[in-house]
Design a protein around this motif. Structure first.
Motif, PDB file in Angstrom:
ATOM      1  N   ILE A  70      -1.904  -0.143  89.213  1.00  0.00           N
ATOM      2  CA  ILE A  70      -0.631   0.161  88.579  1.00  0.00           C
ATOM      3  C   ILE A  70      -0.838   0.175  87.073  1.00  0.00           C
ATOM      4  N   ALA A  71      -0.149   1.079  86.387  1.00  0.00           N
ATOM      5  CA  ALA A  71      -0.249   1.154  84.926  1.00  0.00           C
ATOM      6  C   ALA A  71       0.454  -0.044  84.290  1.00  0.00           C
ATOM      7  N   PHE A  72      -0.017  -0.445  83.113  1.00  0.00           N
ATOM      8  CA  PHE A  72       0.553  -1.583  82.387  1.00  0.00           C
ATOM      9  C   PHE A  72       0.924  -1.115  80.991  1.00  0.00           C
ATOM     10  N   VAL A  73       2.178  -1.270  80.617  1.00  0.00           N
ATOM     11  CA  VAL A  73       2.674  -0.869  79.304  1.00  0.00           C
ATOM     12  C   VAL A  73       3.105  -2.128  78.565  1.00  0.00           C
ATOM     13  N   THR A  74       2.619  -2.292  77.333  1.00  0.00           N
ATOM     14  CA  THR A  74       2.985  -3.457  76.545  1.00  0.00           C
ATOM     15  C   THR A  74       2.880  -3.140  75.064  1.00  0.00           C
ATOM     16  N   LYS A  75       3.365  -4.032  74.264  1.00  0.00           N
ATOM     17  CA  LYS A  75       3.305  -3.892  72.815  1.00  0.00           C
ATOM     18  C   LYS A  75       2.086  -4.648  72.302  1.00  0.00           C
ATOM     19  N   LEU A  76       1.378  -4.027  71.359  1.00  0.00           N
ATOM     20  CA  LEU A  76       0.239  -4.674  70.707  1.00  0.00           C
ATOM     21  C   LEU A  76       0.647  -5.111  69.306  1.00  0.00           C
ATOM     22  N   GLN A  77      -0.211  -5.892  68.675  1.00  0.00           N
ATOM     23  CA  GLN A  77       0.032  -6.279  67.291  1.00  0.00           C
ATOM     24  C   GLN A  77      -0.019  -5.039  66.411  1.00  0.00           C
ATOM     25  N   SER A  78       0.728  -5.060  65.322  1.00  0.00           N
ATOM     26  CA  SER A  78       0.774  -3.885  64.442  1.00  0.00           C
ATOM     27  C   SER A  78      -0.557  -3.654  63.727  1.00  0.00           C
ATOM     28  N   ASN A  79      -1.424  -4.657  63.715  1.00  0.00           N
ATOM     29  CA  ASN A  79      -2.752  -4.510  63.110  1.00  0.00           C
ATOM     30  C   ASN A  79      -3.844  -4.649  64.176  1.00  0.00           C
ATOM     31  N   LEU A  97      11.291   5.554  60.126  1.00  0.00           N
ATOM     32  CA  LEU A  97      11.445   6.135  58.802  1.00  0.00           C
ATOM     33  C   LEU A  97      12.796   5.749  58.196  1.00  0.00           C
ATOM     34  N   ASP A  98      12.820   5.633  56.864  1.00  0.00           N
ATOM     35  CA  ASP A  98      14.089   5.406  56.178  1.00  0.00           C
ATOM     36  C   ASP A  98      14.754   6.754  55.890  1.00  0.00           C
ATOM     37  N   ARG A  99      15.846   6.750  55.143  1.00  0.00           N
ATOM     38  CA  ARG A  99      16.593   7.983  54.876  1.00  0.00           C
ATOM     39  C   ARG A  99      15.801   8.985  54.049  1.00  0.00           C
ATOM     40  N   LYS A 100      14.855   8.488  53.261  1.00  0.00           N
ATOM     41  CA  LYS A 100      14.043   9.364  52.414  1.00  0.00           C
ATOM     42  C   LYS A 100      12.812   9.896  53.142  1.00  0.00           C
ATOM     43  N   GLY A 101      12.613   9.467  54.382  1.00  0.00           N
ATOM     44  CA  GLY A 101      11.458   9.920  55.148  1.00  0.00           C
ATOM     45  C   GLY A 101      10.222   9.065  54.948  1.00  0.00           C
ATOM     46  N   GLN A 102      10.359   7.916  54.288  1.00  0.00           N
ATOM     47  CA  GLN A 102       9.243   7.002  54.064  1.00  0.00           C
ATOM     48  C   GLN A 102       9.130   6.035  55.257  1.00  0.00           C
ATOM     49  N   VAL A 103       7.907   5.638  55.586  1.00  0.00           N
ATOM     50  CA  VAL A 103       7.664   4.751  56.704  1.00  0.00           C
ATOM     51  C   VAL A 103       8.112   3.336  56.359  1.00  0.00           C
ATOM     52  N   LYS A 104       9.012   2.780  57.181  1.00  0.00           N
ATOM     53  CA  LYS A 104       9.472   1.396  56.999  1.00  0.00           C
ATOM     54  C   LYS A 104       8.592   0.439  57.781  1.00  0.00           C
ATOM     55  N   ALA A 105       8.289   0.791  59.021  1.00  0.00           N
ATOM     56  CA  ALA A 105       7.517  -0.079  59.906  1.00  0.00           C
ATOM     57  C   ALA A 105       6.918   0.776  61.014  1.00  0.00           C
ATOM     58  N   HIS A 106       5.974   0.181  61.740  1.00  0.00           N
ATOM     59  CA  HIS A 106       5.432   0.870  62.910  1.00  0.00           C
ATOM     60  C   HIS A 106       5.234  -0.125  64.048  1.00  0.00           C
ATOM     61  N   VAL A 107       5.265   0.415  65.252  1.00  0.00           N
ATOM     62  CA  VAL A 107       5.085  -0.361  66.474  1.00  0.00           C
ATOM     63  C   VAL A 107       3.928   0.274  67.238  1.00  0.00           C
ATOM     64  N   VAL A 108       3.043  -0.548  67.794  1.00  0.00           N
ATOM     65  CA  VAL A 108       1.894  -0.062  68.554  1.00  0.00           C
ATOM     66  C   VAL A 108       2.099  -0.442  70.020  1.00  0.00           C
ATOM     67  N   LEU A 109       2.162   0.557  70.890  1.00  0.00           N
ATOM     68  CA  LEU A 109       2.298   0.350  72.332  1.00  0.00           C
ATOM     69  C   LEU A 109       1.042   0.863  73.035  1.00  0.00           C
ATOM     70  N   CYS A 110       0.715   0.266  74.159  1.00  0.00           N
ATOM     71  CA  CYS A 110      -0.436   0.776  74.930  1.00  0.00           C
ATOM     72  C   CYS A 110      -0.056   0.871  76.389  1.00  0.00           C
TER      73      CYS A 110
END
Length: 145
Positions: free
Chosen positions: A57-66, A132-145
């Motif tokens: 079975i496939a496993f989906v989870t969140k990884l650390q952002s780094n 992204l914020d209103r100006k299109g700049q990256v605020k944060a990111h999430v890493v999923l696998c």
């Protein structure tokens, strides 16, 4: 249900034992009806990935952002002595060269790529979602696998 303090060892090991018990008692039904297990980032551990992978079975989870992820080398190998090159480099969540863009909305960008995860000792399909914020700049990111 978490066991009392005097009976339990590690809480995650207890959860893994419960998961294996569920798979053992309902294996046929789970294999025919469940395509993936989605879990919180707390379960992004090798022991959980191994247990769910053993069930097919496939496993989906969140990884650390780094997260420590490496790009597999796909080029031609040089004619020289020694082992072939395995890695192209470490994953960089700011440089999207070699990543595939996935359609998203105006407040996010989504990228995907196959990488090697040495901590989990396996190849993973990773999805990175940039908020992204209103100006299109990256605020944060999430890493999923």
């Amino acid at each position: 249900q978490t066991r009392p303090k005097q009976e339990r060892a590690d809480r995650l090991e207890q959860y893994l034992a419960q998961l294996r018990q569920v798979f053992a008692s309902r294996r046929h039904w789970l294999r025919t009806h469940v395509r993936a297990v989605v879990a919180d980032g707390q379960y992004a551990k090798k022991m959980f990935m191994d247990a769910i992978d053993d069930e097919g079975i496939a496993f989906v989870t969140k990884l650390q952002s780094n997260a420590n992820l490496w790009y597999p080398f796909t080029g031609t190998h040089a004619k020289r002595r020694g082992a072939r090159r395995k890695w192209e480099g470490k994953a960089d969540f700011k440089n999207w060269t070699g990543w595939h863009s996935v359609p998203g909305d105006d407040q996010e960008r989504v990228w995907t790529r196959v990488v090697w995860a040495p901590h989990f000792e396996r190849v993973l399909r990773v999805v990175v979602i940039e908020r992204l914020d209103r100006k299109g700049q990256v605020k944060a990111h999430v890493v999923l696998c």
